[in-house]
Design a protein around this motif. Structure first.
Motif, PDB file in Angstrom:
ATOM      1  N   GLU A  29      28.616  46.516  10.172  1.00 15.78           N
ATOM      2  CA  GLU A  29      27.198  46.162  10.098  1.00 15.78           C
ATOM      3  C   GLU A  29      26.941  44.778  10.709  1.00 15.78           C
ATOM      4  O   GLU A  29      25.969  44.580  11.445  1.00 15.78           O
ATOM      5  N   ALA A  30      27.815  43.820  10.380  1.00 17.54           N
ATOM      6  CA  ALA A  30      27.677  42.482  10.954  1.00 17.54           C
ATOM      7  C   ALA A  30      27.861  42.518  12.463  1.00 17.54           C
ATOM      8  O   ALA A  30      27.150  41.828  13.212  1.00 17.54           O
ATOM      9  N   ASP A  31      28.798  43.325  12.930  1.00 16.44           N
ATOM     10  CA  ASP A  31      29.045  43.458  14.356  1.00 16.44           C
ATOM     11  C   ASP A  31      27.791  43.960  15.081  1.00 16.44           C
ATOM     12  O   ASP A  31      27.380  43.386  16.110  1.00 16.44           O
ATOM     13  N   ARG A  32      27.156  44.981  14.543  1.00 14.62           N
ATOM     14  CA  ARG A  32      25.943  45.523  15.168  1.00 14.62           C
ATOM     15  C   ARG A  32      24.820  44.488  15.179  1.00 14.62           C
ATOM     16  O   ARG A  32      24.123  44.311  16.190  1.00 14.62           O
ATOM     17  N   ALA A  33      24.657  43.787  14.060  1.00 12.18           N
ATOM     18  CA  ALA A  33      23.564  42.814  13.954  1.00 12.18           C
ATOM     19  C   ALA A  33      23.746  41.660  14.941  1.00 12.18           C
ATOM     20  O   ALA A  33      22.789  41.249  15.610  1.00 12.18           O
ATOM     21  N   LEU A  34      24.968  41.151  15.045  1.00  6.59           N
ATOM     22  CA  LEU A  34      25.205  40.007  15.933  1.00  6.59           C
ATOM     23  C   LEU A  34      25.142  40.415  17.402  1.00  6.59           C
ATOM     24  O   LEU A  34      24.623  39.662  18.235  1.00  6.59           O
ATOM     25  N   ARG A  35      25.630  41.597  17.731  1.00  8.67           N
ATOM     26  CA  ARG A  35      25.567  42.042  19.131  1.00  8.67           C
ATOM     27  C   ARG A  35      24.110  42.283  19.549  1.00  8.67           C
ATOM     28  O   ARG A  35      23.764  42.060  20.725  1.00  8.67           O
ATOM     29  N   ALA A  36      23.282  42.730  18.621  1.00  9.01           N
ATOM     30  CA  ALA A  36      21.860  42.898  18.946  1.00  9.01           C
ATOM     31  C   ALA A  36      21.202  41.553  19.233  1.00  9.01           C
ATOM     32  O   ALA A  36      20.416  41.413  20.179  1.00  9.01           O
ATOM     33  N   ARG A  37      21.526  40.538  18.443  1.00  8.57           N
ATOM     34  CA  ARG A  37      20.988  39.195  18.690  1.00  8.57           C
ATOM     35  C   ARG A  37      21.506  38.642  20.017  1.00  8.57           C
ATOM     36  O   ARG A  37      20.768  37.989  20.759  1.00  8.57           O
ATOM     37  N   LEU A  38      22.788  38.891  20.292  1.00  5.84           N
ATOM     38  CA  LEU A  38      23.369  38.431  21.549  1.00  5.84           C
ATOM     39  C   LEU A  38      22.660  39.076  22.738  1.00  5.84           C
ATOM     40  O   LEU A  38      22.297  38.385  23.707  1.00  5.84           O
ATOM     41  N   HIS A  58      23.779  33.860  10.830  1.00  6.45           N
ATOM     42  CA  HIS A  58      23.455  35.265  11.072  1.00  6.45           C
ATOM     43  C   HIS A  58      24.542  36.195  10.529  1.00  6.45           C
ATOM     44  O   HIS A  58      24.229  37.291  10.042  1.00  6.45           O
ATOM     45  N   LEU A  59      25.802  35.785  10.608  1.00 10.57           N
ATOM     46  CA  LEU A  59      26.875  36.578  10.003  1.00 10.57           C
ATOM     47  C   LEU A  59      26.658  36.730   8.505  1.00 10.57           C
ATOM     48  O   LEU A  59      26.780  37.833   7.942  1.00 10.57           O
ATOM     49  N   GLN A  60      26.312  35.620   7.854  1.00  5.15           N
ATOM     50  CA  GLN A  60      26.157  35.652   6.408  1.00  5.15           C
ATOM     51  C   GLN A  60      24.857  36.327   5.975  1.00  5.15           C
ATOM     52  O   GLN A  60      24.753  36.792   4.842  1.00  5.15           O
ATOM     53  N   GLU A  61      23.880  36.387   6.867  1.00  4.99           N
ATOM     54  CA  GLU A  61      22.684  37.193   6.594  1.00  4.99           C
ATOM     55  C   GLU A  61      23.043  38.678   6.610  1.00  4.99           C
ATOM     56  O   GLU A  61      22.609  39.447   5.749  1.00  4.99           O
ATOM     57  N   ALA A  62      23.821  39.087   7.609  1.00  2.00           N
ATOM     58  CA  ALA A  62      24.197  40.497   7.742  1.00  2.00           C
ATOM     59  C   ALA A  62      25.244  40.904   6.719  1.00  2.00           C
ATOM     60  O   ALA A  62      25.276  42.054   6.275  1.00  2.00           O
ATOM     61  N   CYS A  63      26.086  39.957   6.334  1.00  4.73           N
ATOM     62  CA  CYS A  63      27.197  40.235   5.416  1.00  4.73           C
ATOM     63  C   CYS A  63      27.388  39.017   4.526  1.00  4.73           C
ATOM     64  O   CYS A  63      28.120  38.094   4.894  1.00  4.73           O
ATOM     65  N   PRO A  64      26.726  38.959   3.375  1.00  5.69           N
ATOM     66  CA  PRO A  64      26.790  37.757   2.531  1.00  5.69           C
ATOM     67  C   PRO A  64      28.215  37.466   2.057  1.00  5.69           C
ATOM     68  O   PRO A  64      28.720  38.114   1.140  1.00  5.69           O
ATOM     69  N   ASP A  65      28.868  36.543   2.709  1.00  3.32           N
ATOM     70  CA  ASP A  65      30.240  36.153   2.379  1.00  3.32           C
ATOM     71  C   ASP A  65      30.420  34.725   2.877  1.00  3.32           C
ATOM     72  O   ASP A  65      30.417  34.471   4.079  1.00  3.32           O
ATOM     73  N   LYS A  66      30.588  33.781   1.955  1.00  5.12           N
ATOM     74  CA  LYS A  66      30.624  32.359   2.315  1.00  5.12           C
ATOM     75  C   LYS A  66      31.869  31.979   3.113  1.00  5.12           C
ATOM     76  O   LYS A  66      31.917  30.913   3.723  1.00  5.12           O
ATOM     77  N   HIS A  67      32.890  32.839   3.104  1.00  5.36           N
ATOM     78  CA  HIS A  67      34.086  32.551   3.890  1.00  5.36           C
ATOM     79  C   HIS A  67      33.986  33.054   5.332  1.00  5.36           C
ATOM     80  O   HIS A  67      34.864  32.766   6.151  1.00  5.36           O
ATOM     81  N   LEU A  68      32.964  33.823   5.644  1.00  3.34           N
ATOM     82  CA  LEU A  68      32.803  34.397   6.983  1.00  3.34           C
ATOM     83  C   LEU A  68      32.046  33.383   7.840  1.00  3.34           C
ATOM     84  O   LEU A  68      30.831  33.226   7.728  1.00  3.34           O
ATOM     85  N   ARG A  69      32.802  32.683   8.719  1.00  2.00           N
ATOM     86  CA  ARG A  69      32.201  31.538   9.416  1.00  2.00           C
ATOM     87  C   ARG A  69      32.766  31.368  10.823  1.00  2.00           C
ATOM     88  O   ARG A  69      33.895  31.754  11.098  1.00  2.00           O
ATOM     89  N   LEU A  70      31.948  30.743  11.664  1.00  2.00           N
ATOM     90  CA  LEU A  70      32.397  30.239  12.955  1.00  2.00           C
ATOM     91  C   LEU A  70      32.390  28.721  12.840  1.00  2.00           C
ATOM     92  O   LEU A  70      31.353  28.117  12.555  1.00  2.00           O
ATOM     93  N   LEU A  71      33.539  28.096  13.022  1.00  2.00           N
ATOM     94  CA  LEU A  71      33.695  26.666  12.789  1.00  2.00           C
ATOM     95  C   LEU A  71      33.899  25.911  14.098  1.00  2.00           C
ATOM     96  O   LEU A  71      34.652  26.348  14.966  1.00  2.00           O
TER      97      LEU A  71
END
Length: 301
Positions: A29-38, A58-71
């Motif tokens: 689900e997160a993959d689809r959401a982010l690729r659509a924004r891209l 946007h990752l955490q909007e699509a998949c609420p997980d505080k460890h899912l991050r781009l740093l």
């Protein structure tokens, strides 16, 4: 070597998420959401830290997980991930040694109330003697304040060791950790041997803040669930999933939760909701509140 563009960066990050995230359906689900924004060009004008912040949001909007991050890291990092986790573990242990295994302060407060300021949860094997030394110093106090307000993570083995000091023997099942890559579950129980005496039959207060995270939340949640501590302070940040880190560029890393913690009492964890305090007070007042109560109810006069 050409600098990767935003499409390459986001595609690489999403590939790691889809391959490793502990919940495959949510990853899709997160993959689809982010690729659509891209595809819609939402990231075209962004770069560096700003890009990482937007993608993380946007990752955490699509998949609420505080460890899912781009740093974003200002200093360039090696692009090649280690063949195993040996290098990462060595770096973590070196950091723990440099930071006294997360034990920032040990003190005996007025009324013979013990105080431990723990800012990271160390590995149980490497940090056992440091944890034992801290617990030895508070072993004869009448109540204990375990301050995790600035604790932002650490190792599950260390969390189990800290919790073991407050439970009576090695027969308490603490939690399970499910790992997607191996489709296996590891159980965590209290430890049979500890370098210092267990801290039993006396009250324990765990102090929390909105920045208490991950391994610090593990200790707070587990002790609260087992009825062994009263949590005083703020609702914690809400990150319960151990992660793997994958370099995307020399400056960008994606963190992917690869496992899930399940508490033996509650059957769930603190992901997304945090540890809820028994006594909700602002973080800056948590120490004073807990100390005053402990001194009045349990302290030496």
């Amino acid at each position: 070597m050409a600098t990767p563009d935003n499409t390459e960066i986001i595609n690489s990050a999403l590939d790691h998420i889809v391959a490793g995230y502990v919940f495959p359906q949510r990853a899709a689900e997160a993959d689809r959401a982010l690729r659509a924004r891209l595809a819609a060009g939402e990231y075209d004008a962004l770069s560096g830290a700003a890009l990482c912040e937007a993608v993380t949001e946007h990752l955490q909007e699509a998949c609420p997980d505080k460890h899912l991050r781009l740093l974003w890291q200002d200093e360039p990092q090696p692009l090649t991930a280690p063949a195993d986790d040996g290098a990462g573990r060595a770096a973590f242990l070196a950091l723990m040694r440099a930071e006294n295994h997360g034990i920032h302060r040990t003190e005996q407060l007025d009324g013979n109330i013990g105080y431990l300021d723990v800012r990271c949860i160390t590995d149980a094997g490497a940090g056992a003697h440091a944890i034992g030394a801290a617990m030895e110093l508070v072993a004869r106090t009448r109540a204990l304040l375990l301050d995790l307000r600035k604790c932002r993570g650490g190792a599950p083995t260390g969390a189990a060791m800290w919790c073991s000091y407050f439970l009576p023997d090695d027969e308490v099942h603490l939690n399970d950790l499910y790992e997607r890559s191996t489709d296996s579950t590891r159980q965590y129980w209290t430890l049979p041997y500890l370098p210092a005496p267990r801290y039993l039959d006396r009250p324990v207060y765990v102090l929390t803040s909105a920045t208490t995270f991950s391994g610090g939340e593990d200790v707070a949640y587990t002790l609260q669930a087992h009825g062994r501590a009263e949590v005083v302070g703020e609702t914690t940040r809400g990150g319960a999933h151990p992660t793997a880190r994958h370099p995307v560029t020399e400056h960008i890393t994606v963190t992917v939760p690869t496992a899930m913690s399940v508490n033996s009492v509650t059957g769930t964890n603190w992901e997304g909701v945090g540890v809820q305090p028994d006594r909700a007070v602002p973080a800056e007042k948590a120490l004073g509140t807990a100390h005053e109560e402990a001194r009045e109810r349990w302290g030496q006069r």
